[in-house]
Structure formats: structure tokens, C-alpha cells
Write a protein that holds these residues in place. Structure first.
Motif, PDB file in Angstrom:
ATOM      1  N   CYS A  35       0.777  -1.135   0.197  1.00 52.10           N
ATOM      2  CA  CYS A  35      -0.310   0.157  -0.052  1.00 52.10           C
ATOM      3  C   CYS A  35       1.448   0.809   0.005  1.00 52.10           C
ATOM      4  O   CYS A  35       0.444   2.079  -0.736  1.00 52.10           O
ATOM      5  N   ASP A  40      -2.090   4.670  -6.374  1.00 49.68           N
ATOM      6  CA  ASP A  40      -3.621   4.238  -6.446  1.00 49.68           C
ATOM      7  C   ASP A  40      -3.889   3.490  -8.338  1.00 49.68           C
ATOM      8  O   ASP A  40      -3.554   3.962  -8.824  1.00 49.68           O
ATOM      9  N   ARG A  44      -1.242  -1.390  -7.751  1.00 51.72           N
ATOM     10  CA  ARG A  44      -1.811  -1.529  -6.447  1.00 51.72           C
ATOM     11  C   ARG A  44      -2.279  -2.893  -5.990  1.00 51.72           C
ATOM     12  O   ARG A  44      -2.439  -3.978  -5.444  1.00 51.72           O
ATOM     13  N   ASN A  95      -7.120   1.850   2.235  1.00 50.61           N
ATOM     14  CA  ASN A  95      -6.623   1.501   0.889  1.00 50.61           C
ATOM     15  C   ASN A  95      -7.322   0.139   0.347  1.00 50.61           C
ATOM     16  O   ASN A  95      -6.989  -0.286  -0.197  1.00 50.61           O
ATOM     17  N   CYS A  99      -9.415  -2.320  -2.379  1.00 48.75           N
ATOM     18  CA  CYS A  99      -9.099  -3.252  -3.364  1.00 48.75           C
ATOM     19  C   CYS A  99      -9.673  -4.065  -3.394  1.00 48.75           C
ATOM     20  O   CYS A  99     -10.353  -4.557  -4.079  1.00 48.75           O
ATOM     21  N   PRO A 234     -13.096   3.728  -8.190  1.00 50.95           N
ATOM     22  CA  PRO A 234     -12.644   3.051  -6.793  1.00 50.95           C
ATOM     23  C   PRO A 234     -13.833   2.148  -6.235  1.00 50.95           C
ATOM     24  O   PRO A 234     -14.161   2.830  -5.063  1.00 50.95           O
TER      25      PRO A 234
END
Length: 292
Positions: A35, A40, A44, A95, A99, A234
């Protein structure tokens, strides 16, 4: 052979001790280092995904198959499992959440798309018929259909007098993509339709659209669209994100076809494969985003 032996030794022996050593040095687990060291998006999320899939911990492996409303719980379980101090690393949960949402969301998107693809077009279903009529009205606003079954369907690129036969391969997904493009990019869809009716380098608009639906579906199924969606969304991608990618394909294919100036539509498969290779090359870039 030597490479295989090295990979085996690294994955089963050296990797554990390397991770242990690094944690003693900086106090961070591998998740934290990824991370911290990755930008981003896809770069990742791909690395986090591999780590979760290969982890010996069931807590980490289960996170890749979660549903959206359980993501926060799974992220909290991962933080606890890896003994991460969230006071010192305040962004780790944010983060990780992004993911996990993207990884599990891609799987959910494929299932949603597959569900639409498996639905056959039913001419006795009023909703299906309404969508087909809407497609005609959006593409041909100044011309009315003389009947439900008519040669006029050829004017927008269907093969026969009844479009339902052309939807067999991709089911309702082919219609859904064509309709989404016509609804959201009406001027562009009419312009591309006019290009497809060119006397020398024309092509069957609707049939090509269904063919490109199959291309988009295959890329989604193979995982080739992961970087694109990880960079663009996202979180959980919705099915409209897939429709949007189809719009990109159709728009770009029209430009590609005109530029190539094929001798005839009989060479379609040859040029389709060339276009397909170009798209796959673009998708191989981990920073890729393909939108209109």
C-alpha cells in the motif's frame, strides 16, 4: 528448470524469512509495504490480489470473495490478523477496502454480465420488444417500421427480417449494449450508423455491435479488463461500466475500420482480429483507462 527451482524455494522457504526480516526492520507487514509503495489503482490492487489469493491465512483468502456489505468486516479481520497498528498507519484500512471492493467487485460484474448474456431474446416478452423498438427509434427517428418483421431491420445492420435471430449468441447482452450506446451517445450512434452504410467500406452496424459485445465479454471473462476497471472505478463496478467499455469499442472500431479501408465486408474477421490485438495491447498497460 533452474527458474522453477528458484521459484519453488523462494515461495516455500525464502519468502517467509524475507517477510519476517523486513517486518523486524520497519515494523510493517507485506500488505502495508504494498500500500505504501504502489500508486492507487490497478498497480496496487493487482499486487494486493495476488497476496490475498496466495496467503496461507483463510482470513485473507476469504476477502477476495466477499460481497459489498461485508467488505468493512473483512478488512477489519485482515487488520487484526496481520496485527496492523491503525493508529500509526491510518490509510491502510482505506486502501485495503478499495482493493477488496475492486477484486470482489470484478467477480460480481462478470456474474451480472453473464446473467444478461444467458437471457435469450423473447419476442413474446413486451419489455424485450419495447427495447428493440426503442433502438430503432433512436437510430432511425425519421422512419417508422412498416411491421414487426420487415426487411427494414437491415437498414440498421441486422441480417434478417427479424432481429431476434441475431441475438442468439450474446442473448440480451447484445441488445443492452446497442441500446445503451444509442441512449447515451445518440448523435455518435447515428453518425457511426451512417458510416456503416458507406457504399464501399460499409458494414452491418447491429451485427458488428453484437460481435463487439462478444469481444468485450471475452475480455471481461479472461480478466483482461481488470486494470481498466481497477483504474476507473474505486469500488464495485456496475454493469453500466461494462456497457461503457462496449461504447468505447464500437466507437474505436468504426474509426479503425474507416482508416483501414477494407476491400469488402468479407474480410471482417481478419480486421476484427487486428483490432482485437490492438485493444489487448492497450489493456496490457497497468495504468490503462479506455473510455470515450
Amino acid at each position: 528448470m533452474l527458474l522453477y527451482i528458484w521459484q519453488y524455494l523462494y515461495n516455500n522457504y525464502f519468502r517467509f524469512w524475507l517477510k519476517w526480516f523486513l517486518r523486524q526492520v520497519d515494523g510493517k507487514c507485506e500488505l502495508q509495504r504494498i500500500c505504501d509503495g504502489s500508486k492507487d489503482g490497478a498497480r496496487r490492487t493487482h499486487r494486493i490480489g495476488i497476496l490475498l489469493y496466495l496467503s496461507l491465512s483463510q482470513v485473507l483468502r476469504r476477502a477476495v470473495d466477499t460481497v459489498e456489505y461485508e467488505v468493512d468486516r473483512y478488512v477489519a479481520d485482515i487488520v487484526q490478523e496481520k496485527k496492523i497498528n491503525v493508529e500509526k498507519d491510518k490509510r491502510i484500512q482505506i486502501n485495503l477496502r478499495i482493493c477488496v471492493l475492486q477484486i470482489s467487485g470484478y467477480k460480481k460484474l462478470y456474474l451480472d454480465v453473464e446473467s444478461v448474456r444467458k437471457q435469450p431474446y423473447d419476442s413474446n416478452n413486451p419489455q424485450h420488444e419495447q427495447q428493440l423498438m426503442e433502438l430503432w427509434d433512436l437510430l432511425m427517428p425519421h422512419e417508422k417500421l412498416k411491421s414487426r418483421i420487415t426487411k427494414q431491420w437491415g437498414d440498421i445492420g441486422f441480417q434478417g427480417d427479424d432481429p431476434k435471430t441475431d441475438f442468439r449468441g450474446m442473448g440480451l447482452l447484445g441488445l443492452a449494449n446497442l441500446l445503451y450506446f444509442s441512449r447515451n451517445y445518440t448523435e455518435e450512434s447515428r453518425l457511426i450508423l451512417s458510416h456503416s452504410n458507406h457504399p464501399k467500406i460499409g458494414y452491418s452496424y447491429a451485427i458488428v455491435g453484437i460481435n463487439l459485445t462478444e469481444m468485450a465479454y471475452s475480455l471481461l471473462k479472461s480478466g483482461s479488463l481488470k486494470s481498466h476497471f481497477y483504474n476507473m472505478v474505486p469500488g464495485f463496478p456496475e454493469i453500466k461500466c461494462f456497457h461503457q467499455f462496449f461504447c468505447y469499442l464500437l466507437y474505436e472500431f468504426d474509426k479503425f475500420w474507416i482508416k483501414e479501408e477494407p476491400e469488402s465486408i468479407m474480410h471482417f474477421n481478419q480486421y476484427r482480429e487486428k483490432f482485437h490485438d490492438q485493444i489487448k495491447h492497450l489493456l496490457s498497460d497497468p495504468d490503462v483507462i479506455l473510455t470515450l
